[in-house]
Write a protein that holds these residues in place. Structure first.
Motif, PDB file in Angstrom:
ATOM      1  N   HIS A  43       0.830  -1.204   0.000  1.00 27.47           N
ATOM      2  CA  HIS A  43       0.000   0.000   0.000  1.00 27.47           C
ATOM      3  C   HIS A  43       0.866   1.257   0.000  1.00 27.47           C
ATOM      4  O   HIS A  43       0.585   2.204  -0.747  1.00 27.47           O
ATOM      5  CB  HIS A  43      -0.932  -0.016   1.209  1.00 27.47           C
ATOM      6  CG  HIS A  43      -1.782   1.210   1.316  1.00 27.47           C
ATOM      7  ND1 HIS A  43      -2.820   1.473   0.441  1.00 27.47           N
ATOM      8  CD2 HIS A  43      -1.725   2.256   2.159  1.00 27.47           C
ATOM      9  CE1 HIS A  43      -3.373   2.623   0.758  1.00 27.47           C
ATOM     10  NE2 HIS A  43      -2.730   3.118   1.807  1.00 27.47           N
ATOM     11  N   HIS A  44       1.925   1.271   0.810  1.00 24.36           N
ATOM     12  CA  HIS A  44       2.814   2.437   0.860  1.00 24.36           C
ATOM     13  C   HIS A  44       3.531   2.641  -0.471  1.00 24.36           C
ATOM     14  O   HIS A  44       3.664   3.768  -0.942  1.00 24.36           O
ATOM     15  CB  HIS A  44       3.833   2.293   1.980  1.00 24.36           C
ATOM     16  CG  HIS A  44       3.240   2.354   3.352  1.00 24.36           C
ATOM     17  ND1 HIS A  44       2.474   3.406   3.790  1.00 24.36           N
ATOM     18  CD2 HIS A  44       3.297   1.480   4.375  1.00 24.36           C
ATOM     19  CE1 HIS A  44       2.076   3.188   5.025  1.00 24.36           C
ATOM     20  NE2 HIS A  44       2.566   2.017   5.408  1.00 24.36           N
ATOM     21  N   ARG A  45       4.000   1.572  -1.059  1.00 27.66           N
ATOM     22  CA  ARG A  45       4.696   1.685  -2.345  1.00 27.66           C
ATOM     23  C   ARG A  45       3.756   2.168  -3.440  1.00 27.66           C
ATOM     24  O   ARG A  45       4.155   2.934  -4.316  1.00 27.66           O
ATOM     25  CB  ARG A  45       5.326   0.351  -2.717  1.00 27.66           C
ATOM     26  CG  ARG A  45       6.528   0.042  -1.866  1.00 27.66           C
ATOM     27  CD  ARG A  45       7.185  -1.221  -2.268  1.00 27.66           C
ATOM     28  NE  ARG A  45       8.303  -1.484  -1.376  1.00 27.66           N
ATOM     29  CZ  ARG A  45       8.779  -2.675  -1.121  1.00 27.66           C
ATOM     30  NH1 ARG A  45       8.250  -3.728  -1.704  1.00 27.66           N
ATOM     31  NH2 ARG A  45       9.786  -2.827  -0.301  1.00 27.66           N
ATOM     32  N   ARG A  46       2.512   1.746  -3.388  1.00 30.20           N
ATOM     33  CA  ARG A  46       1.526   2.198  -4.368  1.00 30.20           C
ATOM     34  C   ARG A  46       1.289   3.698  -4.222  1.00 30.20           C
ATOM     35  O   ARG A  46       1.196   4.425  -5.216  1.00 30.20           O
ATOM     36  CB  ARG A  46       0.219   1.439  -4.188  1.00 30.20           C
ATOM     37  CG  ARG A  46      -0.794   1.750  -5.263  1.00 30.20           C
ATOM     38  CD  ARG A  46      -2.029   0.900  -5.127  1.00 30.20           C
ATOM     39  NE  ARG A  46      -1.686  -0.493  -5.369  1.00 30.20           N
ATOM     40  CZ  ARG A  46      -2.342  -1.527  -4.853  1.00 30.20           C
ATOM     41  NH1 ARG A  46      -3.381  -1.325  -4.070  1.00 30.20           N
ATOM     42  NH2 ARG A  46      -1.978  -2.751  -5.116  1.00 30.20           N
ATOM     43  N   ALA A  47       1.219   4.181  -2.980  1.00 28.11           N
ATOM     44  CA  ALA A  47       1.038   5.616  -2.743  1.00 28.11           C
ATOM     45  C   ALA A  47       2.257   6.401  -3.230  1.00 28.11           C
ATOM     46  O   ALA A  47       2.113   7.472  -3.826  1.00 28.11           O
ATOM     47  CB  ALA A  47       0.804   5.883  -1.263  1.00 28.11           C
ATOM     48  N   VAL A  48       3.439   5.874  -3.014  1.00 26.89           N
ATOM     49  CA  VAL A  48       4.663   6.542  -3.482  1.00 26.89           C
ATOM     50  C   VAL A  48       4.685   6.586  -5.004  1.00 26.89           C
ATOM     51  O   VAL A  48       5.067   7.608  -5.599  1.00 26.89           O
ATOM     52  CB  VAL A  48       5.917   5.841  -2.921  1.00 26.89           C
ATOM     53  CG1 VAL A  48       7.176   6.339  -3.593  1.00 26.89           C
ATOM     54  CG2 VAL A  48       5.997   6.050  -1.416  1.00 26.89           C
ATOM     55  N   ARG A  49       4.281   5.515  -5.659  1.00 24.60           N
ATOM     56  CA  ARG A  49       4.217   5.523  -7.123  1.00 24.60           C
ATOM     57  C   ARG A  49       3.232   6.562  -7.631  1.00 24.60           C
ATOM     58  O   ARG A  49       3.470   7.215  -8.650  1.00 24.60           O
ATOM     59  CB  ARG A  49       3.840   4.142  -7.648  1.00 24.60           C
ATOM     60  CG  ARG A  49       5.055   3.263  -7.875  1.00 24.60           C
ATOM     61  CD  ARG A  49       4.696   1.983  -8.582  1.00 24.60           C
ATOM     62  NE  ARG A  49       4.354   1.026  -7.523  1.00 24.60           N
ATOM     63  CZ  ARG A  49       3.329   0.191  -7.545  1.00 24.60           C
ATOM     64  NH1 ARG A  49       2.526   0.153  -8.577  1.00 24.60           N
ATOM     65  NH2 ARG A  49       3.095  -0.628  -6.557  1.00 24.60           N
ATOM     66  N   PHE A  50       2.115   6.746  -6.926  1.00 22.54           N
ATOM     67  CA  PHE A  50       1.138   7.761  -7.306  1.00 22.54           C
ATOM     68  C   PHE A  50       1.762   9.151  -7.236  1.00 22.54           C
ATOM     69  O   PHE A  50       1.644   9.946  -8.176  1.00 22.54           O
ATOM     70  CB  PHE A  50      -0.083   7.685  -6.387  1.00 22.54           C
ATOM     71  CG  PHE A  50      -1.032   8.847  -6.544  1.00 22.54           C
ATOM     72  CD1 PHE A  50      -1.887   8.913  -7.623  1.00 22.54           C
ATOM     73  CD2 PHE A  50      -1.027   9.878  -5.627  1.00 22.54           C
ATOM     74  CE1 PHE A  50      -2.754   9.984  -7.773  1.00 22.54           C
ATOM     75  CE2 PHE A  50      -1.883  10.952  -5.766  1.00 22.54           C
ATOM     76  CZ  PHE A  50      -2.747  11.009  -6.843  1.00 22.54           C
TER      77      PHE A  50
END
Length: 103
Positions: A8-15
């Protein structure tokens, strides 16, 4: 940290990377409370722990105000003052807060 949370954190960083142009190495500004919790919980390699969470390399910064704040708390916080001194000191910090209105 569980794999689900890291994902979830990595997905937010990619966003934020795609939308706002964030790029590594990420610069993280920490305060006295963060330094306190690092030592209280025994997290000695904070940069590698944050790098695992965010999925990119990080640089951890602090300010002179943080070290002065910890120093003013007394001798019982001397370990935390030394830990804050070991971090990179940011000379000038500009914080930009963007607010979005949801309709």
């Amino acid at each position: 940290m569980r794999v689900k949370k890291q994902k979830h954190h990595r997905r937010a960083v990619r966003f934020y990377t795609a939308c706002y142009g964030f790029r590594g190495p990420f610069k993280i500004l920490c305060d006295g409370t963060f330094v306190y919790h690092l030592l209280a919980n025994g997290i000695t390699l904070a940069d590698s722990a944050l790098a695992n969470i965010l999925g990119a390399t990080v640089k951890i910064f602090t300010t002179r105000c943080v070290t002065e704040e910890l120093r003013s708390l007394g001798d019982s916080y001397s370990d935390f003052v030394n830990a804050a001194r070991n971090l990179i000191t940011a000379r000038s910090v500009l914080l930009i807060v963007r607010s979005t209105v949801v309709h």
